[in-house]
Design a protein around this motif. Structure first.
Motif, PDB file in Angstrom:
ATOM      1  N   ILE A  13       0.912  -1.068   0.022  1.00 15.27           N
ATOM      2  CA  ILE A  13      -0.121   0.000   0.080  1.00 15.27           C
ATOM      3  C   ILE A  13       0.843   1.287  -0.018  1.00 15.27           C
ATOM      4  O   ILE A  13       1.855   1.203   0.828  1.00 15.27           O
ATOM      5  CB  ILE A  13      -0.723  -0.019   1.256  1.00 15.27           C
ATOM      6  N   LEU A  15       1.271   5.218   0.611  1.00 13.36           N
ATOM      7  CA  LEU A  15       0.787   6.278   1.405  1.00 13.36           C
ATOM      8  C   LEU A  15       1.354   7.720   1.188  1.00 13.36           C
ATOM      9  O   LEU A  15       2.574   7.806   0.859  1.00 13.36           O
ATOM     10  CB  LEU A  15       1.059   6.092   3.039  1.00 13.36           C
ATOM     11  N   ILE A  33      -3.438   1.080   9.763  1.00 12.45           N
ATOM     12  CA  ILE A  33      -3.406  -0.040   8.668  1.00 12.45           C
ATOM     13  C   ILE A  33      -3.072  -1.322   9.577  1.00 12.45           C
ATOM     14  O   ILE A  33      -3.436  -2.220   9.446  1.00 12.45           O
ATOM     15  CB  ILE A  33      -2.502   0.436   7.519  1.00 12.45           C
ATOM     16  N   LEU A  80      -9.539   1.261   3.284  1.00 10.83           N
ATOM     17  CA  LEU A  80      -8.511   2.247   3.053  1.00 10.83           C
ATOM     18  C   LEU A  80      -9.174   3.810   2.822  1.00 10.83           C
ATOM     19  O   LEU A  80      -9.016   4.859   3.165  1.00 10.83           O
ATOM     20  CB  LEU A  80      -7.615   1.920   1.994  1.00 10.83           C
ATOM     21  N   GLU A  84      -9.111   7.235   4.593  1.00 10.93           N
ATOM     22  CA  GLU A  84      -8.765   8.723   3.852  1.00 10.93           C
ATOM     23  C   GLU A  84      -9.843   9.691   4.173  1.00 10.93           C
ATOM     24  O   GLU A  84      -9.504  10.868   4.586  1.00 10.93           O
ATOM     25  CB  GLU A  84      -8.820   8.441   2.351  1.00 10.93           C
ATOM     26  N   LEU A 102      -4.256   6.821  -0.086  1.00  8.56           N
ATOM     27  CA  LEU A 102      -4.004   5.424   0.274  1.00  8.56           C
ATOM     28  C   LEU A 102      -4.325   4.810  -1.172  1.00  8.56           C
ATOM     29  O   LEU A 102      -5.254   4.779  -1.569  1.00  8.56           O
ATOM     30  CB  LEU A 102      -4.608   4.796   1.291  1.00  8.56           C
TER      31      LEU A 102
END
Length: 161
Positions: A13, A15, A33, A80, A84, A102
């Protein structure tokens, strides 16, 4: 969507943030996360400072995390996106500055192309701010040729974290 998958899958992932306290937002997102259902944070890259790509605004703080997750890709995406939103993410236009961004880069060896999610991430190979931190934590996932192709994009290690 089937919810939890049987065995944990390795996912990566990306960021990023460039509004507010971007460094704190990225570090906080890493912690959240790590606490997602059926998800374990395996590795996290260093933080990197980069100029916006195809956009205006302050520099970004970027990183990549590796997770082992039992979540289906669309479930992971939903988690995710909720993170956000909780960080104040707005989407007024494409490539707008953001409090938190993300992106699922890779989900095991899966390929997916749906209206809501494309895996592998379609623009990851063109972005140094993704490839450099990904190469740090998963060097076999990024070739020297791929890094060379984005070497004109400045990526600076953040040393105060």
């Amino acid at each position: 969507m089937s919810g939890l998958v049987r065995d944990p899958i390795t996912a990566y992932i990306a960021l990023g943030a460039n509004l507010g306290d971007a460094r704190a937002a990225v570090l906080r997102a890493m912690r959240v996360i790590a606490a997602l259902p059926a998800t374990t944070l395996v590795r996290r890259s260093s933080l990197y400072r980069t100029a916006p790509v195809e956009a205006m605004g302050p520099d970004y703080i970027n990183a990549v995390v590796e997770v082992a997750t039992g979540l289906h890709p669309l479930e992971l995406l939903l988690e995710l996106q909720q993170l956000e939103q909780a960080a104040g993410r707005e989407r007024p236009y494409r490539n707008a500055s953001r409090t938190l961004d993300l992106d699922i880069l890779l989900y095991g060896e899966a390929s997916m192309d749906s209206p809501t999610l494309v895996i592998p991430h379609p623009r990851m190979m063109a972005r140094a701010f993704v490839l450099v931190p990904l190469a740090e934590i998963a060097p076999l996932r990024v070739s020297s040729d791929q890094l060379r192709a984005v070497s004109d994009q400045a990526v600076k290690l953040v040393t105060d974290c």
